[in-house]
Design a protein around this motif. Sequence first.
Motif, PDB file in Angstrom:
ATOM      1  N   VAL A 234       0.646  34.899 -14.944  1.00  0.00           N
ATOM      2  CA  VAL A 234       0.583  33.574 -15.573  1.00  0.00           C
ATOM      3  C   VAL A 234       1.136  32.556 -14.584  1.00  0.00           C
ATOM      4  O   VAL A 234       2.274  32.679 -14.132  1.00  0.00           O
ATOM      5  CB  VAL A 234       1.406  33.529 -16.880  1.00  0.00           C
ATOM      6  CG1 VAL A 234       1.360  32.121 -17.483  1.00  0.00           C
ATOM      7  CG2 VAL A 234       0.896  34.552 -17.875  1.00  0.00           C
ATOM      8  N   PHE A 235       0.305  31.555 -14.235  1.00  0.00           N
ATOM      9  CA  PHE A 235       0.748  30.438 -13.396  1.00  0.00           C
ATOM     10  C   PHE A 235       1.184  29.306 -14.329  1.00  0.00           C
ATOM     11  O   PHE A 235       0.522  29.026 -15.331  1.00  0.00           O
ATOM     12  CB  PHE A 235      -0.382  29.919 -12.511  1.00  0.00           C
ATOM     13  CG  PHE A 235      -0.923  30.929 -11.546  1.00  0.00           C
ATOM     14  CD1 PHE A 235      -0.123  31.917 -11.008  1.00  0.00           C
ATOM     15  CD2 PHE A 235      -2.259  30.892 -11.155  1.00  0.00           C
ATOM     16  CE1 PHE A 235      -0.619  32.842 -10.121  1.00  0.00           C
ATOM     17  CE2 PHE A 235      -2.770  31.808 -10.266  1.00  0.00           C
ATOM     18  CZ  PHE A 235      -1.945  32.793  -9.740  1.00  0.00           C
ATOM     19  N   LYS A 236       2.274  28.631 -13.978  1.00  0.00           N
ATOM     20  CA  LYS A 236       2.747  27.499 -14.765  1.00  0.00           C
ATOM     21  C   LYS A 236       3.042  26.345 -13.829  1.00  0.00           C
ATOM     22  O   LYS A 236       3.788  26.507 -12.859  1.00  0.00           O
ATOM     23  CB  LYS A 236       4.010  27.898 -15.538  1.00  0.00           C
ATOM     24  CG  LYS A 236       4.469  26.871 -16.561  1.00  0.00           C
ATOM     25  CD  LYS A 236       5.627  27.423 -17.383  1.00  0.00           C
ATOM     26  CE  LYS A 236       6.064  26.435 -18.441  1.00  0.00           C
ATOM     27  NZ  LYS A 236       7.178  26.973 -19.257  1.00  0.00           N
ATOM     28  N   ASN A 237       2.459  25.158 -14.112  1.00  0.00           N
ATOM     29  CA  ASN A 237       2.681  24.011 -13.235  1.00  0.00           C
ATOM     30  C   ASN A 237       3.816  23.128 -13.746  1.00  0.00           C
ATOM     31  O   ASN A 237       4.442  23.423 -14.770  1.00  0.00           O
ATOM     32  CB  ASN A 237       1.384  23.209 -13.036  1.00  0.00           C
ATOM     33  CG  ASN A 237       0.898  22.553 -14.310  1.00  0.00           C
ATOM     34  OD1 ASN A 237       1.595  22.514 -15.326  1.00  0.00           O
ATOM     35  ND2 ASN A 237      -0.317  22.017 -14.269  1.00  0.00           N
ATOM     36  N   ASP A 238       4.085  22.037 -13.027  1.00  0.00           N
ATOM     37  CA  ASP A 238       5.204  21.156 -13.373  1.00  0.00           C
ATOM     38  C   ASP A 238       5.050  20.507 -14.748  1.00  0.00           C
ATOM     39  O   ASP A 238       6.033  20.112 -15.375  1.00  0.00           O
ATOM     40  CB  ASP A 238       5.366  20.054 -12.313  1.00  0.00           C
ATOM     41  CG  ASP A 238       5.844  20.614 -10.985  1.00  0.00           C
ATOM     42  OD1 ASP A 238       6.495  21.673 -10.990  1.00  0.00           O
ATOM     43  OD2 ASP A 238       5.569  19.989  -9.938  1.00  0.00           O
TER      44      ASP A 238
ATOM     45  N   GLN B  21      -9.901  27.364  -7.520  1.00  0.00           N
ATOM     46  CA  GLN B  21      -9.137  26.188  -7.097  1.00  0.00           C
ATOM     47  C   GLN B  21      -8.318  25.650  -8.271  1.00  0.00           C
ATOM     48  O   GLN B  21      -8.823  25.538  -9.380  1.00  0.00           O
ATOM     49  CB  GLN B  21     -10.086  25.119  -6.566  1.00  0.00           C
ATOM     50  CG  GLN B  21     -10.861  25.567  -5.334  1.00  0.00           C
ATOM     51  CD  GLN B  21     -11.900  24.566  -4.874  1.00  0.00           C
ATOM     52  OE1 GLN B  21     -11.962  23.453  -5.375  1.00  0.00           O
ATOM     53  NE2 GLN B  21     -12.715  24.959  -3.910  1.00  0.00           N
ATOM     54  N   LEU B  22      -7.059  25.339  -7.992  1.00  0.00           N
ATOM     55  CA  LEU B  22      -6.151  24.826  -9.023  1.00  0.00           C
ATOM     56  C   LEU B  22      -5.798  23.370  -8.742  1.00  0.00           C
ATOM     57  O   LEU B  22      -5.849  22.927  -7.595  1.00  0.00           O
ATOM     58  CB  LEU B  22      -4.872  25.667  -9.067  1.00  0.00           C
ATOM     59  CG  LEU B  22      -5.026  27.124  -9.522  1.00  0.00           C
ATOM     60  CD1 LEU B  22      -3.691  27.846  -9.417  1.00  0.00           C
ATOM     61  CD2 LEU B  22      -5.540  27.181 -10.950  1.00  0.00           C
ATOM     62  N   PRO B  23      -5.395  22.621  -9.786  1.00  0.00           N
ATOM     63  CA  PRO B  23      -4.981  21.232  -9.573  1.00  0.00           C
ATOM     64  C   PRO B  23      -3.765  21.138  -8.647  1.00  0.00           C
ATOM     65  O   PRO B  23      -2.957  22.067  -8.576  1.00  0.00           O
ATOM     66  CB  PRO B  23      -4.624  20.751 -10.984  1.00  0.00           C
ATOM     67  CG  PRO B  23      -5.344  21.672 -11.905  1.00  0.00           C
ATOM     68  CD  PRO B  23      -5.416  22.981 -11.209  1.00  0.00           C
ATOM     69  N   VAL B  24      -3.642  20.014  -7.967  1.00  0.00           N
ATOM     70  CA  VAL B  24      -2.520  19.791  -7.052  1.00  0.00           C
ATOM     71  C   VAL B  24      -1.205  19.839  -7.823  1.00  0.00           C
ATOM     72  O   VAL B  24      -1.097  19.320  -8.932  1.00  0.00           O
ATOM     73  CB  VAL B  24      -2.674  18.428  -6.344  1.00  0.00           C
ATOM     74  CG1 VAL B  24      -1.435  18.089  -5.537  1.00  0.00           C
ATOM     75  CG2 VAL B  24      -3.906  18.436  -5.459  1.00  0.00           C
ATOM     76  N   GLY B  25      -0.199  20.492  -7.241  1.00  0.00           N
ATOM     77  CA  GLY B  25       1.114  20.550  -7.877  1.00  0.00           C
ATOM     78  C   GLY B  25       1.888  21.777  -7.454  1.00  0.00           C
ATOM     79  O   GLY B  25       1.431  22.583  -6.635  1.00  0.00           O
ATOM     80  N   ASN B  26       3.066  21.929  -8.031  1.00  0.00           N
ATOM     81  CA  ASN B  26       3.919  23.087  -7.788  1.00  0.00           C
ATOM     82  C   ASN B  26       3.787  24.059  -8.954  1.00  0.00           C
ATOM     83  O   ASN B  26       3.738  23.645 -10.111  1.00  0.00           O
ATOM     84  CB  ASN B  26       5.381  22.658  -7.628  1.00  0.00           C
ATOM     85  CG  ASN B  26       5.580  21.750  -6.430  1.00  0.00           C
ATOM     86  OD1 ASN B  26       5.061  22.011  -5.348  1.00  0.00           O
ATOM     87  ND2 ASN B  26       6.327  20.672  -6.609  1.00  0.00           N
ATOM     88  N   TYR B  27       3.752  25.344  -8.633  1.00  0.00           N
ATOM     89  CA  TYR B  27       3.542  26.373  -9.642  1.00  0.00           C
ATOM     90  C   TYR B  27       4.597  27.467  -9.528  1.00  0.00           C
ATOM     91  O   TYR B  27       5.068  27.778  -8.433  1.00  0.00           O
ATOM     92  CB  TYR B  27       2.161  27.023  -9.471  1.00  0.00           C
ATOM     93  CG  TYR B  27       0.998  26.109  -9.763  1.00  0.00           C
ATOM     94  CD1 TYR B  27       0.331  26.167 -10.986  1.00  0.00           C
ATOM     95  CD2 TYR B  27       0.561  25.183  -8.827  1.00  0.00           C
ATOM     96  CE1 TYR B  27      -0.743  25.331 -11.258  1.00  0.00           C
ATOM     97  CE2 TYR B  27      -0.509  24.339  -9.089  1.00  0.00           C
ATOM     98  CZ  TYR B  27      -1.163  24.423 -10.301  1.00  0.00           C
ATOM     99  OH  TYR B  27      -2.220  23.592 -10.568  1.00  0.00           O
TER     100      TYR B  27
ATOM    101  N   GLU C  46      -0.204  26.320 -18.539  1.00  0.00           N
ATOM    102  CA  GLU C  46      -0.255  27.717 -18.114  1.00  0.00           C
ATOM    103  C   GLU C  46      -1.690  28.141 -17.821  1.00  0.00           C
ATOM    104  O   GLU C  46      -2.629  27.720 -18.496  1.00  0.00           O
ATOM    105  CB  GLU C  46       0.342  28.622 -19.202  1.00  0.00           C
ATOM    106  CG  GLU C  46       1.835  28.435 -19.391  1.00  0.00           C
ATOM    107  CD  GLU C  46       2.434  29.463 -20.341  1.00  0.00           C
ATOM    108  OE1 GLU C  46       1.663  30.193 -21.015  1.00  0.00           O
ATOM    109  OE2 GLU C  46       3.677  29.549 -20.412  1.00  0.00           O
ATOM    110  N   PHE C  47      -1.823  28.974 -16.800  1.00  0.00           N
ATOM    111  CA  PHE C  47      -3.118  29.516 -16.393  1.00  0.00           C
ATOM    112  C   PHE C  47      -2.970  31.037 -16.340  1.00  0.00           C
ATOM    113  O   PHE C  47      -2.200  31.550 -15.530  1.00  0.00           O
ATOM    114  CB  PHE C  47      -3.530  28.968 -15.024  1.00  0.00           C
ATOM    115  CG  PHE C  47      -3.537  27.461 -14.943  1.00  0.00           C
ATOM    116  CD1 PHE C  47      -4.714  26.754 -15.139  1.00  0.00           C
ATOM    117  CD2 PHE C  47      -2.368  26.743 -14.682  1.00  0.00           C
ATOM    118  CE1 PHE C  47      -4.724  25.362 -15.058  1.00  0.00           C
ATOM    119  CE2 PHE C  47      -2.365  25.361 -14.606  1.00  0.00           C
ATOM    120  CZ  PHE C  47      -3.554  24.667 -14.800  1.00  0.00           C
ATOM    121  N   LYS C  48      -3.695  31.745 -17.211  1.00  0.00           N
ATOM    122  CA  LYS C  48      -3.531  33.194 -17.343  1.00  0.00           C
ATOM    123  C   LYS C  48      -4.695  33.929 -16.689  1.00  0.00           C
ATOM    124  O   LYS C  48      -5.859  33.552 -16.863  1.00  0.00           O
ATOM    125  CB  LYS C  48      -3.432  33.587 -18.815  1.00  0.00           C
ATOM    126  CG  LYS C  48      -2.244  32.947 -19.514  1.00  0.00           C
ATOM    127  CD  LYS C  48      -2.187  33.329 -20.986  1.00  0.00           C
ATOM    128  CE  LYS C  48      -0.997  32.649 -21.670  1.00  0.00           C
ATOM    129  NZ  LYS C  48      -0.908  33.005 -23.101  1.00  0.00           N
TER     130      LYS C  48
END
Length: 200
Positions: A81-85, A107-113, A89-91
């Motif tokens: 599970v990716f979680k951004n600022d 491709q994921l949106p710009v940011g910290n995960y 969540e992206f599972k």
Amino acid sequence: MVKLEKDFGDGESIVSDKFETHEVFDGFVTKMVQYLASKEDKSPFRVNGANNFAENVNVIFDAELYNSSFEPIAEKDISIVFKNDDGNEFKYTFSFDNARYHLNAGQLPVGNYTYVATVVSEGKTLKETGEFSVRALQVELTNTIADHKLLYQLAGEHQGEMVYPSDLSRLAEIIDNNNNISTVIYENKQLDDLINFNGC
């Protein structure tokens, strides 16, 4: 037939003719080499991926799973599970192919995960955590070839002049002859009460 011999140091030894093939011995040696050659990290579950991705690049991770003898374990369900600022969540679930676990999240949106990967193996739930960043693409870095037509146009719009490397010797002369370039003097006046003056 392979004979396994054990020397007890007193001149006596025990020889075993129990196995009729060399496969058991080969398997033993292979496992021993795998154990000794394994990385310093002895954790049975590992997730590997880059720390930074450009926004136009797919986010890719690999995972490794081992049993207590450090033999690879196949066909387990590894989820991540990716979680951004912003808390989104992206599972995903890793796919298993060619003796390895692989994930292409696109491709994921710009940011910290941050991420948490989990798997159940040998009756235990194993977790791996980490973080990565997706950085904005700097368009100017995608084209490293100078656009001379655009540079000439910009110079003309701003009362400038385009100079090629072969004409750099003319640069000082061009600057000297440019009436828009002049020395600027700034003056700042400050008043203070005489009482605050500390004379010599």
